[in-house]
Design a protein around this motif. Sequence first.
Motif, mmCIF file in Angstrom:
data_model
loop_
_atom_site.group_PDB
_atom_site.id
_atom_site.type_symbol
_atom_site.label_atom_id
_atom_site.label_comp_id
_atom_site.label_asym_id
_atom_site.label_seq_id
_atom_site.Cartn_x
_atom_site.Cartn_y
_atom_site.Cartn_z
ATOM 1 N N GLU A 81 0.208 -1.252 0.263
ATOM 2 C CA GLU A 81 -0.153 0.460 -0.639
ATOM 3 C C GLU A 81 1.010 1.229 -0.140
ATOM 4 O OE1 GLU A 81 -1.623 -3.438 1.559
ATOM 5 O OE2 GLU A 81 -0.402 -2.585 2.168
ATOM 6 N N ASN A 82 2.473 1.243 0.643
ATOM 7 C CA ASN A 82 3.256 2.388 0.379
ATOM 8 C C ASN A 82 3.463 2.413 -0.871
ATOM 9 O OD1 ASN A 82 2.628 2.017 2.333
ATOM 10 N ND2 ASN A 82 4.567 2.634 3.449
ATOM 11 N N TYR A 104 -2.474 -6.049 -12.752
ATOM 12 C CA TYR A 104 -2.198 -4.907 -12.647
ATOM 13 C C TYR A 104 -3.104 -4.437 -11.959
ATOM 14 C CZ TYR A 104 0.333 -0.418 -11.404
ATOM 15 O OH TYR A 104 0.677 0.537 -11.086
ATOM 16 N N ALA A 105 -3.829 -4.317 -12.473
ATOM 17 C CA ALA A 105 -5.360 -3.737 -12.060
ATOM 18 C C ALA A 105 -5.852 -4.568 -10.677
ATOM 19 C CB ALA A 105 -6.939 -3.022 -13.265
ATOM 20 N N GLU A 106 -6.162 -5.942 -11.050
ATOM 21 C CA GLU A 106 -6.264 -6.024 -9.696
ATOM 22 C C GLU A 106 -5.466 -6.182 -8.444
ATOM 23 O OE1 GLU A 106 -5.642 -10.319 -11.352
ATOM 24 O OE2 GLU A 106 -6.877 -10.352 -12.668
ATOM 25 N N TYR A 107 -3.953 -6.338 -8.402
ATOM 26 C CA TYR A 107 -2.902 -6.032 -7.461
ATOM 27 C C TYR A 107 -2.949 -4.874 -6.844
ATOM 28 C CZ TYR A 107 -0.416 -10.622 -8.400
ATOM 29 O OH TYR A 107 -0.413 -12.078 -7.758
ATOM 30 N N PHE A 108 -3.439 -3.687 -7.415
ATOM 31 C CA PHE A 108 -3.496 -1.921 -7.651
ATOM 32 C C PHE A 108 -4.969 -1.615 -7.692
ATOM 33 C CE2 PHE A 108 0.653 -3.124 -9.013
ATOM 34 C CZ PHE A 108 1.857 -2.884 -8.257
ATOM 35 N N LYS A 109 -5.852 -2.396 -7.147
ATOM 36 C CA LYS A 109 -7.137 -1.239 -7.597
ATOM 37 C C LYS A 109 -7.161 -0.773 -6.003
ATOM 38 C CE LYS A 109 -9.408 -5.731 -5.564
ATOM 39 N NZ LYS A 109 -9.728 -7.144 -5.483
ATOM 40 N N ASP A 110 -6.879 -0.845 -4.859
ATOM 41 C CA ASP A 110 -6.869 -0.043 -3.460
ATOM 42 C C ASP A 110 -5.886 1.076 -3.146
ATOM 43 O OD1 ASP A 110 -9.156 -1.724 -2.821
ATOM 44 O OD2 ASP A 110 -8.102 -3.110 -2.393
ATOM 45 N N ASN A 111 -4.612 0.644 -4.055
ATOM 46 C CA ASN A 111 -3.726 1.720 -4.372
ATOM 47 C C ASN A 111 -2.770 1.925 -5.395
ATOM 48 O OD1 ASN A 111 -1.130 2.628 -3.743
ATOM 49 N ND2 ASN A 111 0.223 1.466 -3.518
ATOM 50 N N LEU A 112 -2.876 3.176 -5.893
ATOM 51 C CA LEU A 112 -2.917 4.052 -7.043
ATOM 52 C C LEU A 112 -1.781 4.523 -7.407
ATOM 53 C CD1 LEU A 112 -7.001 5.238 -7.912
ATOM 54 C CD2 LEU A 112 -5.737 2.880 -8.514
ATOM 55 N N PRO A 113 -0.940 3.571 -7.477
ATOM 56 C CA PRO A 113 0.597 4.860 -7.105
ATOM 57 C C PRO A 113 0.549 5.252 -8.776
ATOM 58 C CG PRO A 113 0.916 2.679 -7.865
ATOM 59 C CD PRO A 113 -0.290 2.173 -7.094
#
Length: 138
Positions: A81-82, A104-113
């Motif tokens: 998340e960081n 990528y969208a599955e892994y980063f859906k809650d974190n948008l770097p």
Amino acid sequence: MSSILNSDKAPEPVGLYPHARKVGNLLFLSGVGPRKKGSKEIPGVTLDENKNIVAYNIEEQCHSVFQNVRYILEASGSRWENLVDVTVFLTNMKDDFVTYNKIYAEYFKDNLPCRTTVEINCLPTPIAIELKCIATID
């Protein structure tokens, strides 16, 4: 002041560099690929007797590289998340981008770097994806 950090779960670097380097509250990860720790195995890659790529599965490589990034983050005192910036290197944007982008969208859906994705000619080992990441450390 900075400190060099390595994970005991991520694959060994293929050159003279650490997995990560902490500077202040920022964590800079070296390029991370999908190899498995302790072996030359690359998930989803089939090589011929001359070590040329015969076939590869970008989906398997994506899952593996994301896991390796997580290993390095956690060993360095950070977490998924960081992540604040991700640079993605693909060797075949035309054929692999749609699949990579979906995963990528599955892994980063809650974190948008922030993210940059570029196509390159090749990587130092027979892989199709590599990530370069920056994260914060709480």
